[in-house]
Design an enzyme around this catalytic site. Structure first.
Site: not given
Ligand code: PLP
Length: 364
Positions: A69, A137, A185-187, A223, A165, A310
């Site tokens: 996002t 998705n 996106s990692a997840h 960071t 996706q 979402c």
């Protein structure tokens, strides 16, 4: 529990969990010049290399963020005030990003972007950016991105591909595709939640969303999430190495679809006759709302979703399905079943058996 909601988020890979927890036990800010900082920075740069290799680009073209996002918002805000086109099946991160200039390109009933209309829209007025979701998705439908990219470039527009996706499910080649930006996106690939990245081809400077430190070559202040980034790098590497798993999932997907459409009345599969990734099924069961279907499956400890995660909790027809021509009622009777890297044949069999019983009972 039988978890069939991998497009919402997939199980973190054990290798990524080990790496993330090991790094979290260490100290070091990736921007510090001492040995602890250099060790942290090494983890970040290794992940950048892993991702660059997986998507065929140079590490310098990969910028880490907190999620897809954020990646998408950064790219869209870079074009604020300019004409932007987006397909009618994009994620809320694009649709609701606040760009008043956004114009929607329609899709066909199969959920494929209407390239002729896209070209006509580009012909009509100068356009700064086009957005296309590589793999949807909700339906798993794969877009013809190479053609879309060629058309966009023919009219001088840059193009952003939401490849969230697609990564790990089909080959993603940033360089060969010709895309100007891609978000990830990692997840969704077995990495931790709260990490993402984007790739960019240096045609227009990014307007950073986060202002502050000089991290990520001044393109994303804050960071760095060292452990999360390292987990993403490793998860992407493993997902791409195991991409053939999606061929097996495709046979299970076909099995689910064939068995359910044969045994139950009123079942239709959205996007069935078009190229799709192997893990996703968008299934409409006429006259039974997805809220009821999901609740009953949940009672059997089976997790699926209706529309995108979402927007779940809100009984609103999915804009993806209505863009494909479904009525509001049919869209509200549609569930998404999405398998993942750790789905088993037993999960599939149990889902078919329990879902069949539920629908037969509800139809009585
Ligand atoms: N784009 C697509 C296609 C998605 O499926 C999602 C997540 O649902 C996103 C973007 C947003 O990803 P993130 O959760 O990393 O913000």
């Amino acid at each position: 529990m039988i978890y069939l909601d991998h497009n919402a988020t997939t199980q973190t890979r054990p290798e990524a969990i080990d790496l993330v927890t090991n790094i979290m036990a260490q100290v070091g800010n990736g921007s510090s010049t001492h040995c602890a900082g250099r060790a942290a920075s090494m983890h970040i740069e290794r992940a950048r290399e892993q991702i660059a290799k997986a998507i065929n680009t140079r590490p310098a073209q990969v910028i880490f963020t907190s999620c897809a996002t954020e990646s998408i918002n950064t790219i869209l805000k870079t074009f604020k005030g300019e004409r932007i086109l987006a397909s009618g099946i994009e994620h809320a991160a694009i649709v609701d990003c606040g760009n008043a200039e956004l114009e929607i390109i329609p899709v066909t009933s199969d959920g494929i972007i209407d390239l002729d209309t896209m070209e006509a829209m580009l012909e009509r007025a100068p356009t700064a950016l086009v957005n296309i979701m590589y793999v949807n998705n909700e339906t798993g439908v794969i877009q013809p991105i190479k053609e879309a990219i060629e058309i966009a470039h023919k009219y001088g527009a840059l193009i952003h591909i939401d490849a969230v996706q697609a990564l790990g499910k089909i080959p993603v080649d940033f360089k060969d595709s010709g895309a100007d930006y891609m978000s990830f996106s990692a997840h969704k690939v077995g990495g931790p939640q709260g990490v993402g990245c984007f790739a960019f081809a240096a045609k227009k400077p990014i307007r950073p969303l986060m202002i502050g430190g000089k991290q990520e070559k001044n393109q994303r202040a804050g960071t760095s999430n060292v452990a999360g980034i390292a987990g993403m790098g490793l998860a992407v590497e493993i997902a791409v190495e195991n991409i053939n798993r999606y061929d097996e999932l495709a046979t299970w997907r076909d099995d689910i679809e064939n068995r359910l459409t044969k045994s139950l009345p009123g079942i239709t599969i959205n996007g069935k006759n078009t190229p799709r990734v192997g893990n996703t099924i968008s299934l409409t069961c006429a006259k039974i709302t997805n809220t009821i279907q999901i609740m009953n499956l949940d009672l059997d400890k089976i997790c699926v979703s209706g529309g995108s995660a979402c927007s779940s909790g809100v009984a609103k027809p999915s804009h993806v399905l209505t863009a494909m021509g479904l009525t509001d009622d049919d869209a509200l009777s549609t569930i998404r079943i999405s398998m993942g890297w750790n789905t088993t044949q037993d999960d599939v069999n149990q889902f078919i058996e329990k879902y069949t019983k539920i629908i037969e009972r509800l139809n009585k």
